[in-house]
Design an enzyme around this catalytic site. Structure first.
Site, PDB file in Angstrom:
ATOM      1  N   SER A  69       0.837  -1.198   0.000  1.00 50.96           N
ATOM      2  CA  SER A  69       0.000   0.000   0.000  1.00 50.96           C
ATOM      3  C   SER A  69       0.873   1.250   0.000  1.00 50.96           C
ATOM      4  CB  SER A  69      -0.893   0.008   1.239  1.00 50.96           C
ATOM      5  OG  SER A  69      -1.682  -1.155   1.282  1.00 50.96           O
TER       6      SER A  69
HETATM    7  N1  SAH Z   1      -0.500  -4.311   3.932  1.00 48.12           N
HETATM    8  C1  SAH Z   1       0.011  -5.064   2.841  1.00 48.12           C
HETATM    9  C2  SAH Z   1      -1.047  -5.147   1.753  1.00 48.12           C
HETATM   10  C3  SAH Z   1      -0.819  -6.243   0.821  1.00 48.12           C
HETATM   11  S1  SAH Z   1      -2.073  -6.409  -0.395  1.00 48.12           S
HETATM   12  C4  SAH Z   1       1.263  -4.407   2.293  1.00 48.12           C
HETATM   13  O1  SAH Z   1       1.341  -3.174   2.332  1.00 48.12           O
HETATM   14  O2  SAH Z   1       2.152  -5.125   1.824  1.00 48.12           O
HETATM   15  C5  SAH Z   1      -3.311  -7.330   0.474  1.00 48.12           C
HETATM   16  C6  SAH Z   1      -2.870  -8.637   1.046  1.00 48.12           C
HETATM   17  O3  SAH Z   1      -4.025  -9.303   1.556  1.00 48.12           O
HETATM   18  C7  SAH Z   1      -2.237  -9.605   0.049  1.00 48.12           C
HETATM   19  O4  SAH Z   1      -0.988 -10.012   0.507  1.00 48.12           O
HETATM   20  C8  SAH Z   1      -3.239 -10.747  -0.028  1.00 48.12           C
HETATM   21  O5  SAH Z   1      -2.645 -12.003  -0.268  1.00 48.12           O
HETATM   22  C9  SAH Z   1      -3.876 -10.681   1.344  1.00 48.12           C
HETATM   23  N2  SAH Z   1      -5.182 -11.328   1.464  1.00 48.12           N
HETATM   24  C10 SAH Z   1      -6.210 -11.312   0.576  1.00 48.12           C
HETATM   25  N3  SAH Z   1      -7.254 -12.017   1.053  1.00 48.12           N
HETATM   26  C11 SAH Z   1      -6.872 -12.487   2.286  1.00 48.12           C
HETATM   27  C12 SAH Z   1      -7.511 -13.293   3.277  1.00 48.12           C
HETATM   28  N4  SAH Z   1      -8.747 -13.772   3.135  1.00 48.12           N
HETATM   29  N5  SAH Z   1      -6.811 -13.574   4.404  1.00 48.12           N
HETATM   30  C13 SAH Z   1      -5.551 -13.104   4.586  1.00 48.12           C
HETATM   31  N6  SAH Z   1      -4.906 -12.349   3.692  1.00 48.12           N
HETATM   32  C14 SAH Z   1      -5.555 -12.037   2.537  1.00 48.12           C
END
Ligand code: SAH
Length: 220
Positions: A69
């Site tokens: 993000s």
């Molecule tokens: N805060 C993180 C955002 C990553 S993008 C950063 O800045 O790196 C969102 C993340 O949510 C991804 O890694 C994706 O794999 C995860 N995600 C999506 N659905 C999910 C779920 N049901 N449970 C856990 N993680 C999930």
């Protein structure tokens, strides 16, 4: 810390401080959040080829089709979660590269974070260990189930978009606590759900852009 952690040029402390100043002018006022973000080397959380862009106000790819993000979103969600209160326990859903997790670790006593993509979490685990951040517990699972055994939480942050949050997850927030997440489908908005003694109160905020929340786990 070694040289790559402290950074040079576009990854230096000076570049990081410019990011903090930019966040300030964009309206982030919580000094606890700003100082947490000023202390964490964001360039460590992206591939080396992208390190020079780590302090720009953009989301960047982090493999497996996911994104880190933007600094603004991390600051905004952290500020909304904290509302100038000390946080004891927080839950993050969607660990990704772990940058938001590392920021949360500086503004809360204990952070629990759940990620569904196993190999992504493995790399993140190593990265957070290298940074010697110890008040974090990471779990490979479907985050929508929450982590009832560790709760209740002062706050929950979800970094993937969905249309609906199950009550079983909201029940893991303390009364007086809140959940911050992106809500929607094509059009998404940041959403705050506060738990009070009567139930839940939802506030819809500005438009945002997140990857989708998916069910189940990815092992390899
Ligand atoms: N805060 C993180 C955002 C990553 S993008 C950063 O800045 O790196 C969102 C993340 O949510 C991804 O890694 C994706 O794999 C995860 N995600 C999506 N659905 C999910 C779920 N049901 N449970 C856990 N993680 C999930």
């Amino acid at each position: 810390m070694n040289v790559s952690h402290s950074g040079i040029g576009m990854t230096s402390q000076r570049t990081r401080m410019r990011m903090i100043e930019r966040l300030r002018t964009q309206g982030i006022a919580d000094e606890v959040v700003l100082s947490a973000m000023g202390a964490i080397p964001r360039h460590i959380f992206v591939e080396e080829a992208l390190a020079s862009r780590a302090y720009e106000d953009v989301a960047l790819p982090i493999n497996y089709g996911q994104t880190i993000s933007s600094p603004w979103i991390v600051a905004r969600m952290s500020e909304l979660l904290r509302v100038n209160k000390n946080l004891e326990k927080v839950l993050e859903i969607g660990t990704g590269c772990g940058y938001q997790t590392a920021v949360l670790a500086k503004i809360a006593q204990k952070v629990y974070s759940i990620e569904r993509i196993g190999p992504l979490l493995t790399r993140t685990r190593i990265r957070l260990q290298e940074l010697q951040i110890r008040n974090i517990y990471l779990k490979h699972a479907d985050g929508l189930l929450g982590l009832a055994e560790a709760g209740p939480f002062d706050g929950i942050i979800m970094t993937a978009v969905t249309t609906h949050v199950p009550v079983s997850l909201l029940e893991q927030i303390i009364v007086g606590g809140r959940m911050i997440f992106p809500k929607g489908t094509q059009k998404q908005n940041l959403c705050v759900i506060e738990r009070n003694s009567q139930g839940y109160n939802e506030t819809v905020l500005e438009e945002v852009n997140f990857v989708p929340l998916l069910g189940g786990v990815v092992k390899k």
